[in-house]
Design an enzyme around this catalytic site. Structure first.
Site, PDB file in Angstrom:
ATOM      1  N   HIS A   1       0.901  -1.178  -0.102  1.00 47.14           N
ATOM      2  CA  HIS A   1       0.014  -0.036  -0.067  1.00 47.14           C
ATOM      3  C   HIS A   1       0.907   1.223  -0.064  1.00 47.14           C
ATOM      4  CE1 HIS A   1      -2.224   3.382   2.176  1.00 47.14           C
ATOM      5  NE2 HIS A   1      -3.044   2.992   1.337  1.00 47.14           N
TER       6      HIS A   1
ATOM      7  N   ALA B   1      -7.657  -9.107   2.506  1.00 41.95           N
ATOM      8  CA  ALA B   1      -8.399  -8.716   1.158  1.00 41.95           C
ATOM      9  C   ALA B   1      -9.420  -7.812   1.393  1.00 41.95           C
ATOM     10  CB  ALA B   1      -8.619  -9.953   0.364  1.00 41.95           C
TER      11      ALA B   1
ATOM     12  N   HIS C   1      -7.673  -2.301  -1.182  1.00 37.98           N
ATOM     13  CA  HIS C   1      -6.576  -2.324  -2.080  1.00 37.98           C
ATOM     14  C   HIS C   1      -6.093  -3.795  -2.950  1.00 37.98           C
ATOM     15  CE1 HIS C   1      -6.001   1.607  -0.325  1.00 37.98           C
ATOM     16  NE2 HIS C   1      -5.841   1.219   0.688  1.00 37.98           N
TER      17      HIS C   1
END
Length: 241
Positions: A11, A74, A77
């Protein structure tokens, strides 16, 4: 025969230490797969970005890229943002094959690593049945708008609590959803446990980790009869997964 390459997608963080720790993850994979090129990149905030990592693999002659999200659960992103970047890149480089792997999730080795961090916080090598009946576990998840990702954090708490034999456990979140860390600690204190383990289920360091630990410190100042244990997040330069 196609030449394989591995791309780890993160990220990104405004924290330099988090960037460095993510880079260590890539280094660890390079040691495990010495014959396969390994690169990493971030969606935002940090460098290199995902495109840069993909370019490096392409320029190294890779035909087939195995892209994996370096993320625990999950959420948006992993489900949307990273696949979108990969699809766009694939369309611009049709000679490449990009396969997308899954998030780390509740793999047994991830659970074992988390339990090890909790044991370290308690200064124990192992526990016997009954050792932690007088203790409460508070697991801190990242928090997301994805209901199922939040549910996975709650599932993890249940697994750890039963595996280790805590007297009680709760899941709290650092943002987006509820209960917050503050709400969770207030609730924990009302239950009357004198030993409370606060364990952030985070891969890397960052501002959120600092906030969590600082909040625990502030709360503990007002309840001197309660002992708080702050578990380490999953990985740093001394704790490479």
């Amino acid at each position: 025969m196609q030449k394989l390459g591995i791309m780890i997608c993160g990220h990104g963080s405004r924290s330099k230490s988090a960037e460095e720790e993510f880079g260590l993850l890539a280094q660890g994979l390079k040691k495990r797969f010495p014959d396969i090129p390994v690169e990493y990149g971030f969606l935002e905030y940090s460098a290199p970005n995902i495109h840069m990592g993909l370019n490096a693999l392409r320029d190294a002659g890779v035909d087939h890229i195995i892209a994996v999200p370096g993320m625990l659960f999950a959420a948006t992103h992993a489900k949307n943002d990273i696949p979108s970047v990969l699809t766009t890149y694939q369309n611009k480089n049709p000679h490449l094959t990009i396969s997308y792997g899954r998030e780390l999730a509740l793999h047994p080795e991830m659970i074992a690593a988390f339990e090890a961090r909790i044991l370290e916080a308690l200064n124990k090598n192992h526990v016997h049945v009954g050792d932690l009946y007088d203790s409460m576990l508070v697991v801190v998840g990242r928090g997301t708008s994805d209901t199922y990702a939040n549910a996975e954090a709650a599932k993890l708490t249940r697994i750890i609590s039963e595996n280790m034999g805590f007297g009680w456990s709760e899941t709290v979140y650092s943002g987006v959803t509820f209960p917050s860390v503050g709400q969770g600690l207030e609730m924990a204190l009302k239950l009357g446990y004198k030993n409370i383990v606060v364990a952030p289920y985070f891969l890397f360091s960052g501002k959120l980790i600092d906030r969590i630990y600082n909040y625990v410190d502030r709360v503990s100042e007002n309840v001197p009869d309660v002992k708080f244990f702050k578990a380490h997040y999953l990985a740093d330069q001394d704790h490479v997964i």
